[in-house]
Scaffold this motif. Sequence first.
Motif, short mmCIF file in Angstrom:
data_model
loop_
_atom_site.label_atom_id
_atom_site.label_comp_id
_atom_site.label_asym_id
_atom_site.label_seq_id
_atom_site.Cartn_x
_atom_site.Cartn_y
_atom_site.Cartn_z
N PHE A 47 0.83 -1.21 0.00
CA PHE A 47 0.00 0.00 0.00
C PHE A 47 0.86 1.25 0.00
O PHE A 47 0.51 2.26 -0.59
N LEU B 271 0.32 -3.73 -8.65
CA LEU B 271 -0.73 -4.16 -7.71
C LEU B 271 -1.60 -5.27 -8.30
O LEU B 271 -1.91 -6.25 -7.63
N GLU B 272 -1.98 -5.11 -9.57
CA GLU B 272 -2.90 -6.06 -10.18
C GLU B 272 -2.27 -7.44 -10.42
O GLU B 272 -2.95 -8.39 -10.77
N ILE C 37 -2.75 -11.08 -4.32
CA ILE C 37 -3.09 -11.12 -2.91
C ILE C 37 -4.57 -10.78 -2.75
O ILE C 37 -5.11 -9.98 -3.52
N PHE D 286 -7.27 -9.12 -0.20
CA PHE D 286 -7.21 -8.23 0.96
C PHE D 286 -8.62 -8.04 1.51
O PHE D 286 -9.53 -7.64 0.78
N GLY E 197 -14.70 -3.45 2.92
CA GLY E 197 -14.40 -2.75 1.67
C GLY E 197 -15.14 -3.29 0.46
O GLY E 197 -14.57 -3.42 -0.63
N PHE F 191 -17.65 -3.09 -2.72
CA PHE F 191 -17.99 -2.00 -3.65
C PHE F 191 -19.48 -1.70 -3.48
O PHE F 191 -20.32 -2.53 -3.83
N TYR G 147 -16.21 -9.53 -9.73
CA TYR G 147 -15.39 -8.41 -10.23
C TYR G 147 -14.04 -8.86 -10.80
O TYR G 147 -13.69 -8.57 -11.94
N LEU H 112 -10.94 1.24 -1.67
CA LEU H 112 -11.74 0.46 -2.62
C LEU H 112 -10.98 0.30 -3.94
O LEU H 112 -11.02 -0.74 -4.58
N PHE I 106 -7.75 0.34 -4.13
CA PHE I 106 -6.65 -0.58 -3.81
C PHE I 106 -7.15 -2.03 -3.90
O PHE I 106 -6.49 -2.89 -4.50
N ILE I 107 -8.33 -2.28 -3.33
CA ILE I 107 -8.90 -3.63 -3.38
C ILE I 107 -9.14 -4.03 -4.83
O ILE I 107 -8.81 -5.14 -5.26
N SER I 108 -9.70 -3.08 -5.59
CA SER I 108 -9.96 -3.35 -7.01
C SER I 108 -8.66 -3.73 -7.72
O SER I 108 -8.63 -4.68 -8.51
N GLY I 109 -7.57 -3.02 -7.40
CA GLY I 109 -6.27 -3.34 -7.98
C GLY I 109 -5.80 -4.73 -7.56
O GLY I 109 -5.30 -5.50 -8.37
N SER I 110 -6.02 -5.05 -6.26
CA SER I 110 -5.58 -6.37 -5.79
C SER I 110 -6.40 -7.49 -6.43
O SER I 110 -6.00 -8.64 -6.45
#
Lengths: 245, 274
Positions: free
Chosen positions: A52, A72-73, A77, A79, A85, A87, A98, B162, B164-168
Amino acid sequence: MNAMVEIKDFSIQLGSFKLKNINLNIFDNEIFAVLGKTGSGKTVLLESIAGFYRRFSGNVTIQGKSVIEIPLEKRKIGFVYQDFGLFPHMTVYDNICYGLKIQKMDKEKRKKKVAEMAEILSIEHILKQYPGTLSGGERQRTALARALVLNPKMLLMDEPFSALDPATKQSMYEQIKEIHKIFGCTILFVTHDFNEAQIMADRIGIMVNGELRGIRKSTDLFKKCQDEDINNFLCGNSRGEKDAI
Amino acid sequence: MKKRTHLFNLFEIISIITAAVVVVFTSVLILTIIVRGFPYLQEAFLSEEIQFSIKLSLYTASIATFICMFLGVPTAYALTRTSFPFKKLCQIIIELPLSMPYLVLGLSLLLIFSSDLGKALKELGFRVVFDKNGIILAQTVVNLPYVIRFIRTAFQEVDERLEFISGSLGASKWKRFTTITVPLSKNAIIATIILTWSRCLGEFGATLMLVGATRMKTETLTTSIYLNLATGDNGAAMASATIILIISFTSLFITNWLGRKNSKESRMKDVTLR
């Protein structure tokens, strides 16, 4: 045992808070708990492992690669945040789907995968609902399903059980252990609950004031040591376990 | 406990009275425009000049709004989601025109486009001074800082975790932007488009400086009000004002309607805070 995560001499300053000189190895397929008081730096450590933050000293590697050098993509991992969190503009189905959509998986396969995951986590009945209408337990299961549907190498969870009632907690402990068996991923989670850490984890790291002061097997959690801060922390929080120290 | 409830009620009462005063004052303003403009409205709609000014206003406001959004959204993204040298300074520069009189902005544009650069552009076929391109430019310059400010605030309100989560979950930065950031700021973006369009319709100061006020050439609805007032035709001026009012009312109504339509289900939807 291969190290999934290696943290060497890691320090980070966030405003007035500092995480100091962390050294930690987390092994493949291990369940590791980070235990500490509120404000001890547990979440920052978890977010740092997830990549992060970009400005820090030291090294964090996932399977030998520096975490910030992996986009990141592509880190693979999962999380799960304390508030899960989800959407808010997507239904439970779309939340779980997603990552599969991003992977451009075929629609039928996506449906099948989501259905499988929903069955494992018993959330088939809420797939059409929006997160705003779910209970804490349902949100948590949805967040887990969304993370696990992509078969991540590692699952990071920030106090994932703190919003749940005792009965739901117990059933989630069992479920997570079952998931760990099925998916074989490394699990790292943050908690301030001693009982939870002992039930769930293979090893436990103890954080005090931004430092990782000790790493123990969960069976040895209450073993007395030289570090008075750890002894005080374990003593002050465990109450019934005081005599063990 | 009783005292607290009493104080709370008093606060509510004062708030409601204040709101009522504001509503009455604004209603008087609006009613004055309607009462004075309505008798001339039919005549205005039939007038070739007003028809021209309506078309020109709608055309220039639509193009200017498009340009504002086209420039504003990426700029707001850069200011909220990226880091680059002198970012804070850039933000101040971008938002500085918010506090400047529109006449001054128009004058700056006039000076720029009356210079050799403006003349060179004119020779290349891009006329700005005394041309409808100038109206679009003036409306864009005046409204762009507002658009950036609104969109920046909207993007800031989207929880970065959110994204960041989308990226993960495998999403690229573009996917995170289109599937998380934009949908979660959709209402603010729609409201910004409609409010910008309304503000473009009402723009006058910068436009007057850059393109002047020439009947049937650079005559927008606001210019028409100015020209009619200058010739003492108050009825026609108020009729143009009424037309602007109708357009603004419609756009605000649409904004509110879309805002309601897009609100997601929540457990709190039926709860009234007491």
